[in-house]
Each structure stands twice: as structure tokens, then as C-alpha cells.
Design a protein around this motif. Structure first.
Motif, PDB file in Angstrom:
ATOM      1  N   ASP A  46       0.852  -1.182   0.000  1.00 18.31           N
ATOM      2  CA  ASP A  46       0.000   0.000   0.000  1.00 18.31           C
ATOM      3  C   ASP A  46       0.889   1.235   0.000  1.00 18.31           C
ATOM      4  O   ASP A  46       2.012   1.191   0.492  1.00 18.31           O
ATOM      5  N   HIS A  89      -2.603  13.526   9.214  1.00 16.12           N
ATOM      6  CA  HIS A  89      -3.360  12.494   8.492  1.00 16.12           C
ATOM      7  C   HIS A  89      -3.175  11.153   9.203  1.00 16.12           C
ATOM      8  O   HIS A  89      -2.708  10.189   8.605  1.00 16.12           O
ATOM      9  N   ARG A  90      -3.552  11.110  10.452  1.00 18.11           N
ATOM     10  CA  ARG A  90      -3.308   9.907  11.275  1.00 18.11           C
ATOM     11  C   ARG A  90      -3.992   8.659  10.719  1.00 18.11           C
ATOM     12  O   ARG A  90      -3.557   7.549  10.990  1.00 18.11           O
ATOM     13  N   ASP A  91      -5.064   8.828   9.978  1.00 19.74           N
ATOM     14  CA  ASP A  91      -5.774   7.676   9.437  1.00 19.74           C
ATOM     15  C   ASP A  91      -5.343   7.339   8.004  1.00 19.74           C
ATOM     16  O   ASP A  91      -6.067   6.690   7.260  1.00 19.74           O
ATOM     17  N   TRP A  92      -4.155   7.758   7.616  1.00 18.74           N
ATOM     18  CA  TRP A  92      -3.712   7.586   6.229  1.00 18.74           C
ATOM     19  C   TRP A  92      -3.740   6.141   5.772  1.00 18.74           C
ATOM     20  O   TRP A  92      -4.001   5.861   4.610  1.00 18.74           O
ATOM     21  N   ARG A  93      -3.492   5.208   6.666  1.00 21.78           N
ATOM     22  CA  ARG A  93      -3.477   3.788   6.270  1.00 21.78           C
ATOM     23  C   ARG A  93      -4.861   3.322   5.795  1.00 21.78           C
ATOM     24  O   ARG A  93      -4.965   2.456   4.939  1.00 21.78           O
ATOM     25  N   GLU A  94      -5.903   3.913   6.355  1.00 19.55           N
ATOM     26  CA  GLU A  94      -7.260   3.562   5.938  1.00 19.55           C
ATOM     27  C   GLU A  94      -7.565   4.065   4.532  1.00 19.55           C
ATOM     28  O   GLU A  94      -8.460   3.550   3.871  1.00 19.55           O
ATOM     29  N   HIS A  95      -6.842   5.076   4.092  1.00 20.15           N
ATOM     30  CA  HIS A  95      -7.080   5.674   2.776  1.00 20.15           C
ATOM     31  C   HIS A  95      -5.953   5.389   1.785  1.00 20.15           C
ATOM     32  O   HIS A  95      -5.956   5.938   0.686  1.00 20.15           O
ATOM     33  N   HIS A  98      -4.120   0.618  -2.591  1.00 21.12           N
ATOM     34  CA  HIS A  98      -3.637  -0.763  -2.667  1.00 21.12           C
ATOM     35  C   HIS A  98      -2.730  -0.860  -3.890  1.00 21.12           C
ATOM     36  O   HIS A  98      -3.121  -0.486  -4.992  1.00 21.12           O
TER      37      HIS A  98
END
Length: 129
Positions: A46, A89-95, A98
């Protein structure tokens, strides 16, 4: 008259060799060469756009998508810039995107999804009987 001979004021001929000093050597100072670009044999599953470039993480190491669409180890400045972006952007892994598109390493070898785990002996699909 012979080269290097001079006539003195009293009419005597004297020999005074001509001395020619070589010019001083030319010193050229150049900048040291840039550090080599480090390419790797891993491909992140990712990645995310951090406002400057695509960045992926494999284990604890950070990589950016470089020229020729190969993954290159991030230098200290890139990692620091990414961490600054990451704070907002702490939630970057969710966005994160792939990675189906950039699967070749710098040597042109294709890396299947999750291949880095098999390379380390952690193949989750392996039969452990």
C-alpha cells in the motif's frame, strides 16, 4: 651569441642561464559526489500521496516511488517530511492505495502481493503440519 649569454657593461661576455619556472599546478575543487540512490528489492503493498510523492512502508522502513516507478529508500529528510504530513493524516493507512500497479523492484523483478512476508519465512498460507 649563444643563448643565455649577456654582454656586461665592461664588454665581457658572461653566461647567465635563463630559468623558466613551470606554472603552478591548477587545483580544481569539486563538490563531493551525491550519495548513491539506494534501490530495494521490496515493494510496499500500500502507498499514499503525501503531497510531494508516493510513500509506502514495509516493516519499519519508508520508501518513495522514484524515477522509472521503482521504490527507493527514503532519506532522513523525506521520512521527517512524511512524519510531519502523517501528524495531520493519522488515518492515512485507511485511505492508502492498494498497490496493484507498481509491483516491480529496481531490478525489474515482479513482487507479488505480500511477497515480503514469504521472503522472511512468514507465509501465512503455508501448511505448518
Amino acid at each position: 651569441m649563444v643563448s643565455g649569454c649577456v654582454v656586461e657593461p665592461n664588454g665581457a661576455v658572461a653566461f647567465q642561464p635563463v630559468v623558466v619556472a613551470p606554472p603552478p599546478p591548477v587545483v580544481v575543487e569539486s563538490e563531493p559526489p551525491p550519495p548513491p540512490v539506494v534501490t530495494v528489492d521490496v515493494v510496499p503493498d500500500d502507498y499514499v500521496w503525501d503531497g510531494f510523492e508516493y510513500v509506502g512502508v514495509v516493516g519499519g522502513a519508508y520508501f518513495y516511488l522514484g524515477p522509472g516507478n521503482v521504490w527507493i529508500t527514503c532519506d532522513r529528510d523525506r521520512v521527517e517530511r512524511f512524519h510531519g504530513w502523517e501528524r495531520d493524516h493519522r488515518d492515512w493507512r485507511e485511505h492508502a492505495v492498494h498497490n496493484d500497479r507498481f509491483r516491480n523492484d529496481a531490478h525489474g523483478h515482479y513482487h507479488a502481493m505480500g511477497e515480503r512476508n514469504r521472503d522472511r519465512g512468514h507465509d501465512k498460507d503455508r501448511d505448518h503440519h
